[in-house]
Design a protein around this motif. Sequence first.
Motif, PDB file in Angstrom:
ATOM      1  N   GLU A  92      14.348 -17.141   1.654  1.00  0.00           N
ATOM      2  CA  GLU A  92      15.914 -16.969   3.382  1.00  0.00           C
ATOM      3  C   GLU A  92      16.694 -15.932   3.411  1.00  0.00           C
ATOM      4  OE1 GLU A  92      18.938 -19.911   3.447  1.00  0.00           O
ATOM      5  OE2 GLU A  92      18.968 -19.611   1.025  1.00  0.00           O
ATOM      6  N   ARG A  93      16.853 -15.103   4.113  1.00  0.00           N
ATOM      7  CA  ARG A  93      17.798 -13.669   4.422  1.00  0.00           C
ATOM      8  C   ARG A  93      17.163 -13.008   3.309  1.00  0.00           C
ATOM      9  NH1 ARG A  93      21.283 -17.848   4.480  1.00  0.00           N
ATOM     10  NH2 ARG A  93      22.309 -17.940   2.271  1.00  0.00           N
ATOM     11  N   HIS A  94      15.821 -12.245   3.874  1.00  0.00           N
ATOM     12  CA  HIS A  94      15.480 -11.190   2.816  1.00  0.00           C
ATOM     13  C   HIS A  94      14.866 -10.187   3.886  1.00  0.00           C
ATOM     14  CE1 HIS A  94      13.205  -8.866  -0.097  1.00  0.00           C
ATOM     15  NE2 HIS A  94      13.862  -9.768  -1.099  1.00  0.00           N
ATOM     16  N   TYR A  98      11.606  -9.086   6.032  1.00  0.00           N
ATOM     17  CA  TYR A  98      10.878  -9.839   7.331  1.00  0.00           C
ATOM     18  C   TYR A  98      10.229  -8.551   8.300  1.00  0.00           C
ATOM     19  CZ  TYR A  98      12.137 -10.317  11.997  1.00  0.00           C
ATOM     20  OH  TYR A  98      12.197 -11.383  13.549  1.00  0.00           O
ATOM     21  N   ILE A 119      10.308 -21.371   4.908  1.00  0.00           N
ATOM     22  CA  ILE A 119      11.896 -20.254   3.944  1.00  0.00           C
ATOM     23  C   ILE A 119      12.068 -21.238   2.623  1.00  0.00           C
ATOM     24  CG2 ILE A 119      13.660 -19.441   4.001  1.00  0.00           C
ATOM     25  CD1 ILE A 119      11.235 -18.981   7.004  1.00  0.00           C
ATOM     26  N   PRO A 121      15.004 -21.941  -0.011  1.00  0.00           N
ATOM     27  CA  PRO A 121      16.466 -21.033  -0.731  1.00  0.00           C
ATOM     28  C   PRO A 121      16.108 -20.307  -1.106  1.00  0.00           C
ATOM     29  CG  PRO A 121      15.884 -23.237   0.077  1.00  0.00           C
ATOM     30  CD  PRO A 121      14.190 -23.073   0.211  1.00  0.00           C
ATOM     31  N   GLN A 122      17.735 -19.529  -1.649  1.00  0.00           N
ATOM     32  CA  GLN A 122      17.646 -18.675  -2.216  1.00  0.00           C
ATOM     33  C   GLN A 122      18.725 -19.160  -4.045  1.00  0.00           C
ATOM     34  OE1 GLN A 122      20.091 -15.353  -1.306  1.00  0.00           O
ATOM     35  NE2 GLN A 122      20.565 -15.472   0.470  1.00  0.00           N
ATOM     36  N   GLN A 130       8.597 -25.686  -1.634  1.00  0.00           N
ATOM     37  CA  GLN A 130       8.018 -25.534  -0.377  1.00  0.00           C
ATOM     38  C   GLN A 130       6.184 -25.273  -0.191  1.00  0.00           C
ATOM     39  OE1 GLN A 130       9.949 -25.455   2.593  1.00  0.00           O
ATOM     40  NE2 GLN A 130      11.799 -25.256   0.878  1.00  0.00           N
TER      41      GLN A 130
END
Length: 374
Positions: A92-94, A98, A119, A121-122, A130
């Motif tokens: 996530e949030r990478h 992307y 996705i 998580p960190q 996952q």
Amino acid sequence: MREPVELRRKRILAVVHARGAVKVSALATELDVSAVTLRRDVEELARAGMLRRGHGVVRPVGDEAGPAAPVPAARSGEPAGEAAPVALVVPERHSYLYETLHGARTALEEAGARIALHIAPQAAGAERPQVERALAAGVRGLLIAPRWRSAAGEEADYDWLAEVGVPTVLMERRPRPGSALHAVDTVCSDHWYGIHLAVDHLVSLGHRRLVLAARNDSPTARSIRAAFADIATARPEVEDWSVVLSSPNAGPGEPGSREEVPDLAALLRERGVTGAVLHGDEDALMLVQRLAESGIRVPRDCSVVAYDDVVAALGSTALTAVAPPRAEIGRAAAELLLHRLAHPAGTTGPVRRTELLPRLEVRGSTRELPAPAN
């Protein structure tokens, strides 16, 4: 707007070559094409020798009909003949990954493959649940880019990831040689070459005292650090070099280790540095701002090369940057996975460890070092 015939037929061929065998009725539904139009396209493609058809099923040329080439079984609730999805597992949030995700997704969609995006998580070990969830849902292949914040966390994933039981391709990750994942397909950037481009550019401009301010919380960061030390040591033109952490949140590095974040401006003055490589982009932009606040202007006082090129061009001074081929990595990984899925086990050739070369985007943050005054 009506889809051009050529494009529609390319989509048909992509799905057939990705799946190996597809029911005509399922193919019409998936491509949102009428059964009449789909059958007409299939007839023309078969007449041109581009695919085989028979008994309501289409196959790639050379794929013989019969028990050895069955239509993939549908899971409960799926239309007959519809192949299971491919799992895409990314952190996530990478922002760096992307574009890799986008490249993979585009290639899979062009081939008509269904995608199940997961996705992670960190958190340490977040990818395994996952992947297990995806496998339980019946995915037929796996594209994955684990976060792997430390080398120890990376090693902890090797054994289980090597035994997932479906064709797997690692994106932008290169496991340790000799590890359980050495014999798993990988597609990644050649970060050694990326750092070579950065150092060679600075050296060509006359810079002899260099620093790398880099992250230490990803396989990319670890590869960049190792490459910089290797290259700077081997270049006789480089008189002095050092590697430091780029920001307080750029760790954690290895368990039990601690790395201080220096005042970069003070370090540049102390060591007479005139050329810096900064990883990643956001840290690079922040560091350039801090250098300006300390009276060090880029590129007048110090030339800067960023590494990643996600947002490097957006600073008040557009940063020269090494640009790994992120989208191309995803596309190549997806195409390799589709190749594995389209052929029976054992007939797809040797395991592939593919590297794509980054490029250097020269902008306004580097300049030739002025000759010393006589």
